[in-house]
Design a protein around this motif. Sequence first.
Motif, PDB file in Angstrom:
ATOM      1  N   GLY A 151     -14.277   2.687 -14.137  1.00  0.00           N
ATOM      2  CA  GLY A 151     -14.370   4.008 -13.528  1.00  0.00           C
ATOM      3  C   GLY A 151     -13.848   3.994 -12.108  1.00  0.00           C
ATOM      4  N   GLY A 152     -12.686   3.339 -11.887  1.00  0.00           N
ATOM      5  CA  GLY A 152     -12.179   3.154 -10.539  1.00  0.00           C
ATOM      6  C   GLY A 152     -11.463   4.355  -9.970  1.00  0.00           C
ATOM      7  N   GLU A 153     -10.603   4.073  -8.978  1.00  0.00           N
ATOM      8  CA  GLU A 153      -9.963   5.142  -8.220  1.00  0.00           C
ATOM      9  C   GLU A 153      -9.005   5.973  -9.060  1.00  0.00           C
ATOM     10  OE1 GLU A 153      -8.325   3.730  -4.514  1.00  0.00           O
ATOM     11  OE2 GLU A 153     -10.317   4.042  -3.635  1.00  0.00           O
ATOM     12  N   ALA A 154      -8.311   5.356  -9.995  1.00  0.00           N
ATOM     13  CA  ALA A 154      -7.375   6.116 -10.829  1.00  0.00           C
ATOM     14  C   ALA A 154      -8.115   7.196 -11.619  1.00  0.00           C
ATOM     15  CB  ALA A 154      -6.632   5.168 -11.774  1.00  0.00           C
ATOM     16  N   ASP A 155      -9.268   6.831 -12.158  1.00  0.00           N
ATOM     17  CA  ASP A 155     -10.073   7.821 -12.892  1.00  0.00           C
ATOM     18  C   ASP A 155     -10.529   8.937 -11.965  1.00  0.00           C
ATOM     19  OD1 ASP A 155      -9.821   6.482 -15.248  1.00  0.00           O
ATOM     20  OD2 ASP A 155     -11.752   5.463 -15.135  1.00  0.00           O
ATOM     21  N   ALA A 156     -10.905   8.570 -10.740  1.00  0.00           N
ATOM     22  CA  ALA A 156     -11.354   9.579  -9.781  1.00  0.00           C
ATOM     23  C   ALA A 156     -10.231  10.560  -9.459  1.00  0.00           C
ATOM     24  CB  ALA A 156     -11.848   8.912  -8.502  1.00  0.00           C
ATOM     25  N   ILE A 157      -9.025  10.026  -9.290  1.00  0.00           N
ATOM     26  CA  ILE A 157      -7.873  10.895  -8.997  1.00  0.00           C
ATOM     27  C   ILE A 157      -7.589  11.816 -10.181  1.00  0.00           C
ATOM     28  CG2 ILE A 157      -5.376  10.912  -8.559  1.00  0.00           C
ATOM     29  CD1 ILE A 157      -5.815   8.224  -7.049  1.00  0.00           C
ATOM     30  N   ARG A 158      -7.635  11.259 -11.396  1.00  0.00           N
ATOM     31  CA  ARG A 158      -7.389  12.086 -12.587  1.00  0.00           C
ATOM     32  C   ARG A 158      -8.402  13.236 -12.683  1.00  0.00           C
ATOM     33  NH1 ARG A 158      -5.028   7.396 -14.919  1.00  0.00           N
ATOM     34  NH2 ARG A 158      -7.039   6.394 -15.282  1.00  0.00           N
ATOM     35  N   ARG A 159      -9.668  12.918 -12.382  1.00  0.00           N
ATOM     36  CA  ARG A 159     -10.690  13.976 -12.437  1.00  0.00           C
ATOM     37  C   ARG A 159     -10.407  15.077 -11.419  1.00  0.00           C
ATOM     38  NH1 ARG A 159     -14.224   9.500 -13.588  1.00  0.00           N
ATOM     39  NH2 ARG A 159     -15.220   9.786 -15.615  1.00  0.00           N
TER      40      ARG A 159
END
Length: 204
Positions: A151-159
């Motif tokens: 659940g890292g930064e890439a997931d946060a950006i996608r959200r």
Amino acid sequence: MKVTGIEPCSKTKYKISLDGKFAFVLYKGELSRFHIREGEELSEETQQKIYSDVLLKRAKLRALHLLSDMDRTENALREKLRLGLYPQEIIDAAVEYVRSFGYLNDARYAENFVRSRQGIKSRREIRAQLLQKGVPSELIEDAFEACGEEGGEADAIRRLLEKKRFDPVCADEREIQRLYGYLARKGFSYETVRQVIQNYEVDA
């Protein structure tokens, strides 16, 4: 020491000064119990009794209540007790008391904090918030390591892109640049944002 001030701070509580300096807060009934009157001497024995029988017990209960209400860092707990006008030695003792039962653990707090915000916020933003809460930087790094990249930064950006209803097909250069600026202010690195936006076309 001489009682040099008895100042009401609420309808039932009073700030007591000894030899011209603030010492502690007592309830009205406790003034009578310990025979505290302005201009009179307060013996060392009575002071110690007030500290051990009243203030320490009260601070321990207050600390337990604060931690049962929500998990807190040591720094946040100390600040709450300071706002309650407890003397420093009483705060120290109350903190050690709750720590001895495992109720206060900055490492655990940092790990839970990171885990609950991964995939939502950037590492930089999470780190800044934990530092603001008084968590030592080494414990923050340990927490990131313990939580891994799940659940890292890439997931946060996608959200965040989903929340912004980003459509890579329709978005023009100006909109994409605005997104870069928005995500940069959130603490995400340019390279991570670039990769996610590029791959977002494939995922969309």
